[in-house]
Motif scaffolding. Sequence first.
Motif, short mmCIF file in Angstrom:
data_model
loop_
_atom_site.label_atom_id
_atom_site.label_comp_id
_atom_site.label_asym_id
_atom_site.label_seq_id
_atom_site.Cartn_x
_atom_site.Cartn_y
_atom_site.Cartn_z
N VAL A 122 -18.20 5.94 -4.43
CA VAL A 122 -19.20 5.94 -5.50
C VAL A 122 -20.59 5.65 -4.94
N GLU A 123 -20.68 4.68 -4.05
CA GLU A 123 -21.98 4.33 -3.46
C GLU A 123 -22.58 5.51 -2.69
N CYS A 128 -26.15 4.55 -4.52
CA CYS A 128 -26.37 3.23 -5.11
C CYS A 128 -25.61 2.19 -4.30
N CYS A 129 -25.89 0.93 -4.56
CA CYS A 129 -25.22 -0.14 -3.82
C CYS A 129 -24.81 -1.27 -4.75
N ALA A 142 -24.74 4.18 1.16
CA ALA A 142 -25.72 4.98 0.42
C ALA A 142 -26.93 5.29 1.29
N ALA A 143 -27.52 6.45 1.06
CA ALA A 143 -28.67 6.89 1.86
C ALA A 143 -29.86 5.96 1.66
N CYS A 144 -30.03 5.45 0.44
CA CYS A 144 -31.17 4.56 0.18
C CYS A 144 -31.07 3.26 0.97
N PHE A 145 -29.85 2.77 1.14
CA PHE A 145 -29.65 1.52 1.89
C PHE A 145 -29.88 1.75 3.38
N HIS A 148 -33.47 1.96 4.18
CA HIS A 148 -34.18 0.73 3.83
C HIS A 148 -35.16 0.93 2.66
N THR A 149 -34.77 1.76 1.72
CA THR A 149 -35.55 1.91 0.49
C THR A 149 -34.81 1.22 -0.65
N LYS A 150 -35.47 1.10 -1.78
CA LYS A 150 -34.87 0.39 -2.90
C LYS A 150 -33.66 1.15 -3.45
#
Length: 204
Positions: A122-123, A128-129, A142-145, A148-150
Amino acid sequence: MSCSGFTCSKNCLCAINLLYVMVSMLMIGIAAWGKWFGLVSSFQVVGGIIGVGVFLFFVALAGLTGAIKHHQVLLFFYMIILFLVFVVQFAVSSACLAINKEQQNQLLEVGWNNSQTTQRDVEKSLNCCGFSHVDVNGTCPAACFLSHTKCDTCAAKIQEHAGEVLRFVGGISLFFSFTEILGVWLTYRYRNQKDPRANPSAFL
């Protein structure tokens, strides 16, 4: 011959069971495809879908064989199993349509905590995280994690579509539950009809 006759009942039963065979093969195929292409890595999810598909396939096969051969024993057990499936499916579909947001959130959290593999799927797919909060000291695919983005929480993203998905699943399940009760009724009627090609004095 009128639609209340032996041949019509037989053809209707065969058509319903052919539909179930196609649905079962579709379920098995989608689960295998998702696993093969890495869309779902959880063996529990894939195994559950394939298991339901295999069960439906054998039930439909029993119904199809019983309808073609006018086999009383097969038709009897098919009718009983189909009725039990109808009861369970009707209850589940009604629950899907009646569930509120608070209950949705509780069920989602229980499902989230049951499988770390599903969490990772899912992440990664929803970018999402965490379920209700993001653990910056933990790990997340997740790609955002990774960039290092929100990151948003997964609960927020899942709940955006959870209601629609539940209504869709509930509606489809409710539709198929009515085809099952139709199959039970057709089977009951078909079992008590005499085959015009058979010995008229034979007991059915």
